[in-house]
Design a protein around this motif. Structure first.
Motif, PDB file in Angstrom:
ATOM      1  N   LEU A 108      -6.323  14.403   5.009  1.00  9.36           N
ATOM      2  CA  LEU A 108      -5.257  14.222   6.107  1.00  9.36           C
ATOM      3  C   LEU A 108      -3.896  13.992   5.588  1.00  9.36           C
ATOM      4  CD1 LEU A 108      -5.388  13.751   9.407  1.00  9.36           C
ATOM      5  CD2 LEU A 108      -4.852  11.442   8.652  1.00  9.36           C
ATOM      6  N   PHE A 109      -3.780  13.071   4.558  1.00 12.43           N
ATOM      7  CA  PHE A 109      -2.631  12.974   4.216  1.00 12.43           C
ATOM      8  C   PHE A 109      -2.227  14.184   3.000  1.00 12.43           C
ATOM      9  CE2 PHE A 109      -3.766   8.679   5.290  1.00 12.43           C
ATOM     10  CZ  PHE A 109      -2.402   8.305   5.782  1.00 12.43           C
ATOM     11  N   LYS A 110      -3.172  14.828   2.522  1.00  8.47           N
ATOM     12  CA  LYS A 110      -2.675  15.974   1.704  1.00  8.47           C
ATOM     13  C   LYS A 110      -2.433  17.067   2.432  1.00  8.47           C
ATOM     14  CE  LYS A 110      -4.428  15.780  -2.990  1.00  8.47           C
ATOM     15  NZ  LYS A 110      -6.082  15.566  -3.134  1.00  8.47           N
ATOM     16  N   HIS A 111      -3.031  17.386   3.560  1.00  8.63           N
ATOM     17  CA  HIS A 111      -2.867  18.552   4.250  1.00  8.63           C
ATOM     18  C   HIS A 111      -2.835  18.048   5.787  1.00  8.63           C
ATOM     19  CE1 HIS A 111      -3.248  21.043   0.711  1.00  8.63           C
ATOM     20  NE2 HIS A 111      -4.528  20.325   0.472  1.00  8.63           N
ATOM     21  N   PRO A 112      -1.919  17.233   6.437  1.00 10.38           N
ATOM     22  CA  PRO A 112      -1.887  17.092   7.704  1.00 10.38           C
ATOM     23  C   PRO A 112      -1.856  18.437   8.521  1.00 10.38           C
ATOM     24  CG  PRO A 112       0.085  16.426   6.757  1.00 10.38           C
ATOM     25  CD  PRO A 112      -0.975  16.984   5.684  1.00 10.38           C
ATOM     26  N   ILE A 172       9.558   5.597   1.979  1.00  7.69           N
ATOM     27  CA  ILE A 172       8.785   5.374   0.636  1.00  7.69           C
ATOM     28  C   ILE A 172       9.438   4.563  -0.090  1.00  7.69           C
ATOM     29  CG2 ILE A 172       8.002   6.742  -1.443  1.00  7.69           C
ATOM     30  CD1 ILE A 172       7.097   8.952   0.189  1.00  7.69           C
ATOM     31  N   PRO A 173       8.679   3.416  -0.648  1.00 10.20           N
ATOM     32  CA  PRO A 173       9.592   2.465  -1.710  1.00 10.20           C
ATOM     33  C   PRO A 173       9.922   3.225  -3.062  1.00 10.20           C
ATOM     34  CG  PRO A 173       7.031   1.950  -1.327  1.00 10.20           C
ATOM     35  CD  PRO A 173       7.367   3.302  -0.443  1.00 10.20           C
ATOM     36  N   ARG A 174      10.569   4.189  -3.158  1.00 12.54           N
ATOM     37  CA  ARG A 174      10.956   4.574  -4.485  1.00 12.54           C
ATOM     38  C   ARG A 174      12.348   5.136  -4.160  1.00 12.54           C
ATOM     39  NH1 ARG A 174       8.228   9.585  -5.620  1.00 12.54           N
ATOM     40  NH2 ARG A 174       6.180   8.457  -5.668  1.00 12.54           N
ATOM     41  N   PRO A 175      13.300   4.569  -4.693  1.00 13.41           N
ATOM     42  CA  PRO A 175      14.699   5.360  -4.384  1.00 13.41           C
ATOM     43  C   PRO A 175      14.767   6.868  -4.645  1.00 13.41           C
ATOM     44  CG  PRO A 175      14.832   3.471  -5.972  1.00 13.41           C
ATOM     45  CD  PRO A 175      13.361   3.673  -5.697  1.00 13.41           C
ATOM     46  N   ASN A 176      15.781   7.410  -4.233  1.00 19.16           N
ATOM     47  CA  ASN A 176      16.085   8.879  -4.452  1.00 19.16           C
ATOM     48  C   ASN A 176      14.863   9.758  -4.425  1.00 19.16           C
ATOM     49  OD1 ASN A 176      18.569   7.746  -5.199  1.00 19.16           O
ATOM     50  ND2 ASN A 176      18.021   7.421  -7.108  1.00 19.16           N
ATOM     51  N   THR A 177      14.096   9.378  -3.362  1.00 25.24           N
ATOM     52  CA  THR A 177      12.753  10.419  -3.170  1.00 25.24           C
ATOM     53  C   THR A 177      13.386  11.550  -2.285  1.00 25.24           C
ATOM     54  OG1 THR A 177      11.644   8.240  -2.540  1.00 25.24           O
ATOM     55  CG2 THR A 177      10.651  10.554  -2.461  1.00 25.24           C
ATOM     56  N   PRO A 193       0.738  -1.187   0.107  1.00 23.89           N
ATOM     57  CA  PRO A 193      -0.076  -0.124   0.060  1.00 23.89           C
ATOM     58  C   PRO A 193       0.868   1.255  -0.034  1.00 23.89           C
ATOM     59  CG  PRO A 193      -0.350  -1.232   1.769  1.00 23.89           C
ATOM     60  CD  PRO A 193       0.693  -1.860   1.256  1.00 23.89           C
ATOM     61  N   ARG A 194       0.588   2.273  -1.060  1.00 27.26           N
ATOM     62  CA  ARG A 194       1.559   3.450  -1.234  1.00 27.26           C
ATOM     63  C   ARG A 194       0.885   4.624  -0.443  1.00 27.26           C
ATOM     64  NH1 ARG A 194       5.576   2.218  -5.296  1.00 27.26           N
ATOM     65  NH2 ARG A 194       6.285   4.415  -5.030  1.00 27.26           N
ATOM     66  N   ILE A 195       1.650   5.224   0.221  1.00 25.19           N
ATOM     67  CA  ILE A 195       1.201   6.577   0.691  1.00 25.19           C
ATOM     68  C   ILE A 195       1.363   7.748   0.027  1.00 25.19           C
ATOM     69  CG2 ILE A 195       3.369   7.438   1.951  1.00 25.19           C
ATOM     70  CD1 ILE A 195       1.626   7.356   4.699  1.00 25.19           C
ATOM     71  N   ASP A 196       2.350   7.466  -1.191  1.00 25.25           N
ATOM     72  CA  ASP A 196       2.363   8.652  -2.110  1.00 25.25           C
ATOM     73  C   ASP A 196       1.508   8.508  -3.381  1.00 25.25           C
ATOM     74  OD1 ASP A 196       3.924   6.281  -2.730  1.00 25.25           O
ATOM     75  OD2 ASP A 196       5.583   7.393  -3.290  1.00 25.25           O
ATOM     76  N   GLU A 197       0.816   7.236  -3.492  1.00 19.22           N
ATOM     77  CA  GLU A 197      -0.092   7.187  -4.620  1.00 19.22           C
ATOM     78  C   GLU A 197      -1.280   6.962  -4.075  1.00 19.22           C
ATOM     79  OE1 GLU A 197       1.846   4.593  -6.735  1.00 19.22           O
ATOM     80  OE2 GLU A 197       3.593   5.846  -6.940  1.00 19.22           O
ATOM     81  N   ARG A 198      -2.458   6.899  -5.170  1.00 16.36           N
ATOM     82  CA  ARG A 198      -3.841   6.626  -4.828  1.00 16.36           C
ATOM     83  C   ARG A 198      -3.834   5.441  -5.443  1.00 16.36           C
ATOM     84  NH1 ARG A 198      -7.854   7.840  -2.095  1.00 16.36           N
ATOM     85  NH2 ARG A 198      -9.990   6.898  -2.645  1.00 16.36           N
ATOM     86  N   GLN A 199      -4.675   4.356  -4.559  1.00 19.24           N
ATOM     87  CA  GLN A 199      -4.864   2.976  -5.299  1.00 19.24           C
ATOM     88  C   GLN A 199      -6.424   2.612  -4.881  1.00 19.24           C
ATOM     89  OE1 GLN A 199      -1.648   2.006  -2.616  1.00 19.24           O
ATOM     90  NE2 GLN A 199      -0.788   0.378  -4.137  1.00 19.24           N
ATOM     91  N   GLU A 200      -7.126   2.086  -5.565  1.00 24.45           N
ATOM     92  CA  GLU A 200      -8.314   1.426  -5.381  1.00 24.45           C
ATOM     93  C   GLU A 200      -8.241   0.158  -4.807  1.00 24.45           C
ATOM     94  OE1 GLU A 200     -11.180   2.455  -4.965  1.00 24.45           O
ATOM     95  OE2 GLU A 200     -10.596   4.661  -5.313  1.00 24.45           O
ATOM     96  N   SER A 201      -7.852  -0.809  -5.295  1.00 21.36           N
ATOM     97  CA  SER A 201      -7.788  -2.200  -4.788  1.00 21.36           C
ATOM     98  C   SER A 201      -6.284  -2.678  -5.056  1.00 21.36           C
ATOM     99  CB  SER A 201      -8.727  -2.895  -5.524  1.00 21.36           C
ATOM    100  OG  SER A 201      -8.218  -4.323  -5.522  1.00 21.36           O
TER     101      SER A 201
END
Lengths: 326, 326
Positions: free
Chosen positions: B247-251, B265-270, A259-267
């Motif tokens: 909440l995630f956009k504007h905590p 975050i599972p993305r390198p060089n973020t 589950p990604r916090i930086d992207e929106r996913q439906e299922s």
């Protein structure tokens, strides 16, 4: 890059009851100086056992059934216990998942730190004490002098892990094996601990083998990654390659199912079924049963770990085929 | 989500203090652990409310009070217009037919000596639902519902993997046709690939069976994916509550901000600015004056250590308890 640790075709077997089976099969990799190598995979994939085989801490029902482990041009897997003990802590140190369970509840922090230092460094008692205070301050423990005389139960999980790190770093090891070092900790504490480990690693040029199931931690802290599945390496590549262009269907599926916090996913996409048991490994590729791309050959014959363009190593028939054609 | 729709559950000024005895024998002193300190929220029919927070913040205590596995120190819990705290034990048993719980550890929450059929029939027997034949049928239906073969009814829990066990735990919770399901860290013990299977299953069941969920987790990425609204708890209080996306956009609360920024975050060089909190959560038996977070807050001002910030709606049903947040 100079590699300081190499594993050649390491296999580990275990015995449960009267059954013997292989839990780690033919694992080879190297760790360069100052490098952070991530080993990822789900529970039971053999990542912890692989790490423990390096430092000679396999559980009593498991043993190295093949392969060599070479530390600084020296074969260490066949060393006697007594000789191995000189390496444990001094050249290779390890921190564990459960910091609360890794400290001995009946000794004070100072006694436990001193035990490690005494074994490897020639220091007087008062030097040991001062060194201990230095170490605790370095890992960010407030009131270091008082904490030294406290017992593990008086400390929180984050503090205990800091002490484990202090202990592991006390003899300036060349290799630090961190087995899920932050899994038992809260995220804000995890951030503190990973930050601390990063600083210490850079300061001492330590090589780190970071074992984790958290792809986020891999992305942020590792340079190279090994993905393990059911006791084998299925893919090895740099962090960028693993995340941007994963080759093995398992790696691809694993990355998608987070589950990604930086992207929106439906299922959430997921992997059907579960990991095969070491007692009944399939004949062909170990991932074939769960693999969306599997074809006949996958069920019959196990693929080798092959290297593609000297960058990737992947264990999958899909690439073997295309490679041969090319 | 229609916010004005009548809530299935409302919680008012709920408190839970645990009394513990500390000090030497003969000189014992009673102290109160302020586990949950005055929290209020409601859950609308058909929605999923998430409660997140780090260990010890009181999220599980809250869940247990709602189903009255723990007696609140004070406060009010209304379920479908009835005050649960006025109910006798006998009446409460009946209400539990409508409120069921899924636990964290699928290995400990199923009795190893009971067959799956017995585990699933137990709640039906408790609530006097169905005759023997119908119960058999219901067991088969439930297993199918959670994606397992009905042939599993005659097996024991040890024959199943973690993910399968959690499916059985969910089936058990569904056996009495509940309206509200409280899930306390239902996927934290599972591997990612299996975790997403269970999350998808729970989402599907919610739609199909018209369930309302209270979802408790420490994992923000899971909560973001799964919940409609999220409450963030710190040291026994809700510090922020809002619609999930918002909440995630504007905590707005500094604690929520640091919590979100701490997730790798599972993305390198973020290129990510990480707020690393100093120190640890204060002792809940001696919570700080003023705002509970001020001891670690990177933007705390003088007022924060003096007065407790009110929990205010900042517009769009986004509630925050902070002197500074705008």
């Amino acid at each position: 890059m100079d590699s300081i640790l190499q594993l050649h075709h390491v296999s580990v077997s275990a015995k449960v009851g009267n059954e013997k089976f292989e839990v780690v099969k033919d694992v080879s990799f190297h760790v360069g100086k100052g490098e952070t190598l991530g080993i990822v995979g789900e529970s039971g994939c053999g990542k912890s056992i692989t790490a423990k085989s390096i430092i000679g801490l396999l559980p009593s029902n498991a043993w190295l059934s093949g392969g060599d482990i070479i530390l600084n041009n020296r074969e260490i897997s066949s060393l006697k216990k007594r000789d191995m003990r000189k390496i444990q802590g001094k050249e290779i140190a390890m921190i564990f998942q459960e910091p609360m369970a890794s400290l001995d509840p009946v000794y004070t922090i100072s006694e436990q730190l001193a035990e490690m230092i005494k074994n490897h460094l020639k220091l007087t008692r008062s030097e040991i004490k001062n060194y201990s205070i230095d170490l605790l301050e370095k890992v960010g423990i407030p009131r270091a002098k008082e904490i030294l005389n406290e017992f593990p139960f008086q400390l929180s999980g984050g503090m205990s892990q800091r002490i484990m790190i202090a202990m592991a770093m006390s003899c300036k090891p060349e290799i630090l094996i961190a087995d899920e070092p932050t899994t038992a900790l809260d995220v804000t504490i995890q951030a503190q601990i990973m930050d601390l480990m990063g600083d210490l690693k850079n300061e001492n040029q330590t090589s780190v083998i970071l074992i984790t199931h958290d792809m986020g931690i891999v992305a942020e802290f590792c340079q190279r990654v090994i993905v393990m599945y059911a006791g084998e390496i299925v893919e090895e590549a740099t962090v960028e390659q693993i995340f941007n262009d994963p080759k093995h269907p398992y790696t691809q599926a694993l990355l998608k199912s987070i589950p990604r916090i930086d992207e929106r996913q439906e299922s959430l996409p997921y992997i059907e079924g579960s990991v095969p048991s070491p007692r009944s490994m399939p004949k062909g590729c170990r991932f074939a049963d769960r693999c969306p791309l599997a074809f006949d050959q996958c069920f019959d014959q196990e693929p080798d770990l092959i290297s593609i363009n000297n960058q990737y190593k992947v264990r999958c028939w899909l690439y073997e085929k295309s490679n041969r054609k090319g | 989500m229609n916010v004005d729709s009548d809530p299935i559950l409302t919680v008012h000024h709920l408190k839970k203090y645990f009394t513990i005895k500390t000090g030497q024998i003969g000189r014992r002193v009673s102290t109160n652990i302020h586990s949950v300190e005055d929290i209020s929220f409601n859950i609308h029919r058909g929605e999923t409310l998430g409660i997140v927070g780090e260990s010890g913040c009181g999220k599980s205590t809250t869940a247990r009070m709602i189903i009255r596995l723990l007696e609140p120190t004070s406060g009010e819990i209304n379920f479908e217009g009835e005050n649960l705290l006025e109910k006798s034990r006998h009446e409460m048993r009946k209400i539990r037919k409508d409120i069921q719980m899924v636990f964290q550890d699928p290995f400990e929450s199923l009795d190893p000596r009971m067959k799956i059929s017995a585990i699933l029939e137990e709640p039906m027997k408790n609530f006097n639902l169905y005759n023997r034949k119908q119960r058999k049928q219901r067991v088969a239906d439930l297993l199918k519902e959670v994606g397992l073969s009905s042939a599993y009814a005659d097996r024991y829990p040890n024959e199943f993997s973690g993910g399968q066990r959690q499916r059985i735990g969910i089936a058990r919770a569904l056996a009495s046709h509940p309206k509200l399901l409280i899930a306390d860290e239902p996927v934290s013990a599972l591997d990612v690939s299996v975790q997403s299977q269970v999350l998808n299953l729970m989402k599907g069941l919610q739609k199909k069976l018209d369930l309302t969920y209270l979802f408790i987790s420490h994992d923000l990425s899971v909560v973001k994916h799964f919940c409609d609204r999220i409450a963030v708890m710190y040291l026994g209080r809700i510090v922020e509550l809002s619609e999930a996306e918002q909440l995630f956009k504007h905590p707005r609360h500094p604690y929520t901000q640091s919590l979100i920024s701490a997730i790798p975050i599972p993305r390198p060089n973020t290129d990510k600015k990480r707020i690393i909190l100093q120190g640890e959560v204060p002792d809940p038996s001696n919570p700080p004056e003023g705002c509970p977070f001020h001891t670690r807050c990177p933007v705390a001002m003088e007022i924060c250590s003096k007065s407790l910030p009110e929990f205010i709606n900042k517009g769009n049903e986004h509630f925050v308890a902070c002197h500074i947040a705008t």
